[in-house]
Design a protein around this motif. Structure first.
Motif, PDB file in Angstrom:
ATOM      1  N   UNK A  41       0.831  -1.216   0.000  1.00  0.00           N
ATOM      2  CA  UNK A  41       0.000   0.000   0.000  1.00  0.00           C
ATOM      3  C   UNK A  41       0.861   1.261   0.000  1.00  0.00           C
ATOM      4  N   UNK A  42       0.522   2.242   0.807  1.00  0.00           N
ATOM      5  CA  UNK A  42       1.253   3.512   0.809  1.00  0.00           C
ATOM      6  C   UNK A  42       1.961   3.698   2.145  1.00  0.00           C
ATOM      7  N   UNK A  43       2.857   4.644   2.164  1.00  0.00           N
ATOM      8  CA  UNK A  43       3.805   4.775   3.263  1.00  0.00           C
ATOM      9  C   UNK A  43       3.118   5.004   4.607  1.00  0.00           C
TER      10      UNK A  43
ATOM     11  N   UNK B 174       0.699   3.527   6.136  1.00  0.00           N
ATOM     12  CA  UNK B 174      -0.746   3.331   6.345  1.00  0.00           C
ATOM     13  C   UNK B 174      -1.160   1.873   6.400  1.00  0.00           C
TER      14      UNK B 174
ATOM     15  N   UNK C 262      -3.924   0.774   8.752  1.00  0.00           N
ATOM     16  CA  UNK C 262      -5.290   1.203   8.441  1.00  0.00           C
ATOM     17  C   UNK C 262      -5.911   0.310   7.361  1.00  0.00           C
ATOM     18  N   UNK C 263      -5.118  -0.042   6.339  1.00  0.00           N
ATOM     19  CA  UNK C 263      -5.623  -0.980   5.334  1.00  0.00           C
ATOM     20  C   UNK C 263      -5.957  -2.312   5.995  1.00  0.00           C
TER      21      UNK C 263
ATOM     22  N   UNK D 153      -6.754  -2.912   9.016  1.00  0.00           N
ATOM     23  CA  UNK D 153      -7.942  -2.801   9.865  1.00  0.00           C
ATOM     24  C   UNK D 153      -9.211  -2.956   9.027  1.00  0.00           C
ATOM     25  N   UNK D 154      -9.233  -2.302   7.859  1.00  0.00           N
ATOM     26  CA  UNK D 154     -10.398  -2.424   6.971  1.00  0.00           C
ATOM     27  C   UNK D 154     -10.582  -3.857   6.492  1.00  0.00           C
ATOM     28  N   UNK D 155      -9.474  -4.523   6.222  1.00  0.00           N
ATOM     29  CA  UNK D 155      -9.544  -5.901   5.723  1.00  0.00           C
ATOM     30  C   UNK D 155      -9.994  -6.853   6.827  1.00  0.00           C
TER      31      UNK D 155
ATOM     32  N   UNK E 233     -11.505  -6.214   9.684  1.00  0.00           N
ATOM     33  CA  UNK E 233     -12.868  -5.963  10.163  1.00  0.00           C
ATOM     34  C   UNK E 233     -13.884  -6.542   9.179  1.00  0.00           C
TER      35      UNK E 233
ATOM     36  N   UNK F  96       1.039   7.148  13.856  1.00  0.00           N
ATOM     37  CA  UNK F  96      -0.355   7.325  14.264  1.00  0.00           C
ATOM     38  C   UNK F  96      -1.172   6.060  14.044  1.00  0.00           C
ATOM     39  N   UNK F  97      -1.018   5.465  12.865  1.00  0.00           N
ATOM     40  CA  UNK F  97      -1.832   4.282  12.552  1.00  0.00           C
ATOM     41  C   UNK F  97      -1.398   3.075  13.377  1.00  0.00           C
TER      42      UNK F  97
ATOM     43  N   UNK G 189      -2.995   3.418  16.775  1.00  0.00           N
ATOM     44  CA  UNK G 189      -4.439   3.170  16.855  1.00  0.00           C
ATOM     45  C   UNK G 189      -4.795   1.714  16.571  1.00  0.00           C
TER      46      UNK G 189
ATOM     47  N   UNK H  79      -6.753  -0.492  19.343  1.00  0.00           N
ATOM     48  CA  UNK H  79      -8.009  -1.198  19.014  1.00  0.00           C
ATOM     49  C   UNK H  79      -7.865  -2.705  19.163  1.00  0.00           C
TER      50      UNK H  79
END
Lengths: 346, 608
Positions: free
Chosen positions: A82-84, A86, A89-90, A92-94, A96, A118-119, A122, A126
């Motif tokens: 993905x991107x630097x 993050x 966060x990707x 987490x979406x997958x 979940x 930051x990511x 979090x 979570x």
């Protein structure tokens, strides 16, 4: 919809046939520098993946940007580069959306602690049920040698000719501060210990944060030599075993608690292993001590420093969905559109 | 008994402090008016600050409602009635009130201390400055206090109910029934607040009935709307329901990744209650994580969606580029607000068009669509999802604060008649290649992780066509850039339709300018001016007949709430000079402003 959102998030389907390390090797030419520590980590991961009893199609490798983040291309499973910063966060979406998938993040010290701090924070807070392999080489490799957020103070690099001014993160202390439920450490060349830690990370339900000391032989060669070289590792690494006293240096030294502080003691002269701290993975206070222990004052703890049980984000997320669906068995689009204040025009 | 005068339409504005409950009574008046059967359009206007200091101009919150017995398209240029709860509200709004209009003030607040807060030097109720309007002074606070005598409430709590007094008064004035609001109060409040609000509402109504303050009362007969079942709807609500409809019509879960931002947050709030409808929400740690999680969800087989506004769009740019590169479906809804930077968070603007079209690094084409009214948000949300899942690309849906918070009656669609959006995941491993494309649409297959035999890797690095392997070859990159652009260009969108007169002057709009343009064009045509209206809902790709339509008119006038962004795109695409009518004041166009531009365009032509 049950196929898309399994209610039992704990259940990763079992593999229907035995897999081997080779099954996880992709057809891509590996483009890491010869001699890079990443090769060893990839190899251990592929070995462990084959042992976990999970079908290959249920593995997902997620990464951000950096040398370590090329990892997904080299694992024959589903992968997303993905991107630097993050990747968490990707992931987490997958996770979940598809809790039945086994989601692994490959990241570096810059990717996860600088641009993506930051990511990382979090995701850990979570407790998303993913495994994080943090390749810590204390340098920016892919951008050709700038200091990273784990570089030692005063480090001279291309961007710090007079020495770095930054104070570094201690990644596991950072993770613990982010409420991580699993923190562990290993080294690229400690192949057996690394595999054990990866297996433990997989077994843990929740975000598993694994720091792996990794050598960048081009831009930061020997960064960990003073800790992990064969001649010194016994003295300078503390191999943790749950329920066992913390002894090292071939049983000649141990960690003892003086008040609230750990200290290194020489065993003998009346002091035995029984006087040393006993490792308890579940103890969060002990975890705080271990996460801060660093060479040269202490040997560096290796293995699982801490794990504790806490509901995972993906499980809670899907429980709420199931609860909402159970409470509204007749939910329909028509009921939703026509359900509020309406009026009729004849 | 006061005489009842029949009116075709009325524009009323409630204005007070942010804490005075103006939005509450505005929406109550709206719901009641909808149920009476009027056509209507609303415009809430509130400050960015939650509670600016009481009594100051910065704290004034307003709600404007236009209701009518005929078709209307806008919340109205200027109110005929202003309810002002304090001097600041009067000062901030009186200029907009039509000459001869009715101004109802909460008289008790017109005292020296309040004048100072509002920076007023003399009492406007006495100094003649309101002579052009019909002034009605009501001691709302005192009358409310009398109405709630006997209830155990403090002065502050009693004072809070006076908005319902004002509402009751206006209900009498326009012959609205109290029932809808009574039901709402009964459901919403606990005792003793329930009783207090009900008493205040009825007291306001009775007061207007009893005291001879108003010369007239008015009726606005029901509009002749097409038969059907109606509800009142705001744009943000219509987007939310559009996403729910998309979940039903695709059979896939919708995954909303979002970070709170004005004026888009209400979509997140609403959707978070729709888990039973297969719509799930994730409030991320920031705008980037929100889009990243949505893309992750799309990768895993859900419909990834983001809702945001301009500053959030800026932060999402890199991730949107990744969705372009990996050719995954993604819907990004930008509820536009005034910019740049933080700009005007609660005010409307259309200045993110260029950002939507081009605001990413590299050649990163995405589909761009725009809703034109609150109701249209439903259809265009479905369209955005349809394009995203059938084209495997990001789609940006542009709405704005004006339509997001504005409302109008919606004739509810026949749910079964909404076409299904077919989605097929690839499961066949034979000859599978992640970037092998459909030859007609150039769309690559969508594969869910967990599908045996189709394991593959995608990412942000340039890839070889067909295989998806990392590839840096010069000609492959050029080929891939062109193919990604061509894939977007091949998206099928409906033709641009022209309303009104052909050939002479076309007013071309996009987004929430629809209502003001349509009203202005109708008014101009009723005066014998030959003018047409076309509205672009598909901005990338544009309808195939766009150039043909534009060239069929001698002149094209383009009103936009920006400095002429669509005009620049039209010039670039079609080498066509359009007349730009920019407005960038954080406020929607008034019908009058577009009408004047139509007239002046015509006069300029006549002078040639």
């Amino acid at each position: 919809m049950s196929e898309l959102q399994p209610s039992d998030s704990e259940k990763v389907p079992a593999a229907t046939r035995a897999l081997t390390k080779k099954d996880f090797m992709s057809d891509q030419i590996i483009r890491w520098c010869p001699g890079c520590g990443d090769y060893a980590i990839l190899s251990q991961a592929q070995t462990v993946f084959a042992e976990l009893g999970i079908p290959r199609e249920n593995f997902v490798m997620i990464s951000g940007i950096g040398c370590s983040s090329r990892f997904p291309y080299y694992v024959n499973a589903y992968g997303f580069h993905t991107i630097h910063g993050r990747a968490p966060a990707f992931a987490t979406g997958i996770k979940a959306s598809r809790p039945e998938l086994s989601v692994w993040i490959a990241t570096g010290d810059g990717d996860s602690l600088s641009i993506g701090g930051n990511h990382t924070a979090h995701m850990l807070r979570r407790n998303v049920d993913v495994q994080v392999l943090l390749f810590n080489n204390r340098i920016y490799g892919l951008t050709k040698g700038q200091y990273s957020p784990t570089s030692e103070p005063g480090k001279k690099t291309k961007s710090t000719p007079m020495g770095s001014l930054d104070h570094p993160f201690m990644p596991l202390a950072f993770a613990l501060g982010c409420e991580a439920t699993f923190i562990a450490r290993s080294v690229d060349i400690f192949t057996k210990e690394q595999r054990e830690v990866m297996r433990a990370a997989h077994d843990h339900k929740g975000a598993s944060f694994v720091e792996i000391y990794q050598n960048c032989n081009i831009f930061n060669d020997g960064a960990w030599d003073s800790l992990v070289d064969k001649q010194v590792r016994g003295e300078r690494c503390l191999f943790l075993e749950n329920g066992k006293p913390m002894v090292f240096a071939g049983g000649t030294k141990g960690i003892k608690l003086e008040g609230l502080r750990p200290t290194v003691v020489e065993l003998g002269n009346g002091l035995t292993a029984d006087d040393c701290l006993v490792h308890d993975e579940a103890d969060p206070y002990l975890a705080a001590l271990l996460a801060r222990m660093d060479y040269p004052e202490f040997p560096v703890p290796m293995g699982v420093l801490h794990r504790r049980s806490r509901p995972t984000y993906d499980a809670l997320f899907n429980e709420q969905i199931a609860e909402a669906k159970a409470a509204a068995p007749t939910a329909s689009l028509k009921q939703l559109l026509y359900g509020g204040e309406t009026w009729k025009v004849e | 008994m006061k005489p009842v005068q029949s009116l075709e339409s009325v524009v009323i504005r409630f204005a007070g402090d942010s804490g005075d409950g103006m939005q509450v009574i505005g929406s109550q008046f709206t719901n009641t008016t909808a149920l009476v059967g009027n056509d209507l359009a609303t415009f809430p206007d509130f400050p960015a600050e939650i509670r600016a200091p009481a009594g100051t101009l910065a704290g004034v919150s307003g709600f404007q409602l236009h209701f009518s017995s005929s078709d209307i398209f806008t919340p109205g240029d200027a109110p005929e009635v202003l309810v002002a709860m304090n001097p600041a509200a009067l000062k901030a709004n009186i200029r907009d009130l039509k000459k001869g209009g009715l101004v109802v003030v909460n008289a008790e607040k017109f005292i020296q201390r309040e004048f100072e807060k509002a920076a007023i030097t003399s009492n406007p109720l006495e100094d003649g400055s309101l002579d052009e309007w019909r002034l009605v002074k009501v001691d709302m606070a005192r009358l409310t206090r009398e109405a709630v005598v006997g209830l155990e409430l403090g002065t502050k709590e009693i004072d809070r109910t006076k908005n319902f007094f004002a509402l009751g008064l206006c209900y009498w004035l326009y012959q609205r029934p109290l029932e809808t609001t009574v039901r709402w109060i009964e459901a919403k409040f606990k005792q003793p607040y329930k009783e207090a609000n009900l008493r205040a509402l009825r007291a306001g109504h009775a007061y207007a009935e009893t005291i001879e303050l108003f010369e007239n009362r008015y009726e606005v007969p029901p509009a002749r709307l097409a038969p059907g079942t109606y509800r009142n709807i705001m744009g943000n609500q219509a987007v939310s329901l559009g996403l729910v409809a998309a979940a039903y019509k695709t059979g896939l879960p919708v995954f909303l990744g979002s970070y709170p931002i004005t004026p888009a947050s209400d979509i997140l709030h609403q959707l978070s209650a729709y888990k039973a409808h297969n719509v799930v929400t994730f409030q991320a740690e920031d705008e980037i994580a929100a889009v990243a999680a949505a893309i992750g969800a799309s990768f895993s087989g859900s419909i990834g969606v983001c809702t945001t506004s301009g500053p959030g769009m800026a932060l999402k740019a890199e991730a949107i580029g990744l969705a372009v590169m990996t050719e995954l479906p993604l819907v990004i809804i930008n509820v536009q607000r005034g910019g740049p930077s933080t700009g005007l968070p609660t005010k409307t603007e259309q200045s993110d068009l260029m950002q939507a079209m081009y605001g990413r690094n590299g050649e990163a084409p995405v589909a761009v669509v725009a809703a034109s009214t609150p109701v249209d948000c439903f259809e265009m949300t479905l369209e955005a999802v349809r394009i995203a899942v059938t084209t495997m690309c990001p789609v940006i849906l542009l709405t704005d604060g004006y339509m997001a918070n504005g409302s109008e009656p919606w004739r509810l669609p026949d749910v079964d008649a909404i076409p299904a959006i077919p989605v097929k995941f690839r499961t066949d491993p034979v000859d599978f290649q992640p970037y092998r494309r459909d030859p007609a649409t150039l769309v690559r297959p969508w594969v869910r992780p967990g599908t045996p035999g189709l394991e593959h890797r995608i990412g942000g690095i340039e890839k070889q066509d067909v295989t998806g392997a990392v590839n840096y070859e010069p000609l492959n990159h050029e080929h891939m850039c062109k193919i990604r652009a061509e894939k977007i260009a091949r998206i099928q969108v409906p033709d641009l339709e022209v309303y009104g007169d052909p050939g002479d002057l076309l007013v071309l709009g996009w987004g929430s300018t629809f209502g003001a343009i349509r009203s202005a064009v109708d008014q101009a045509r009723s005066q014998g001016v030959r003018v047409g209206h076309a509205h672009l809902k598909y901005l990338n790709p544009m309808p195939a007949n766009t150039a043909e339509v534009l060239r069929s008119f001698r002149r094209v006038l383009v009103p936009e709430m920006n400095l002429g962004q669509l005009v620049r795109i039209l010039r670039a695409e079609f080498l066509l000079e359009c007349i730009s009518l920019p407005k960038i004041q954080g406020q929607a166009f008034k019908v009058r402003e577009i009408l004047e531009a139509i007239y002046s365009t015509q006069q300029n032509e006549a002078a040639k």
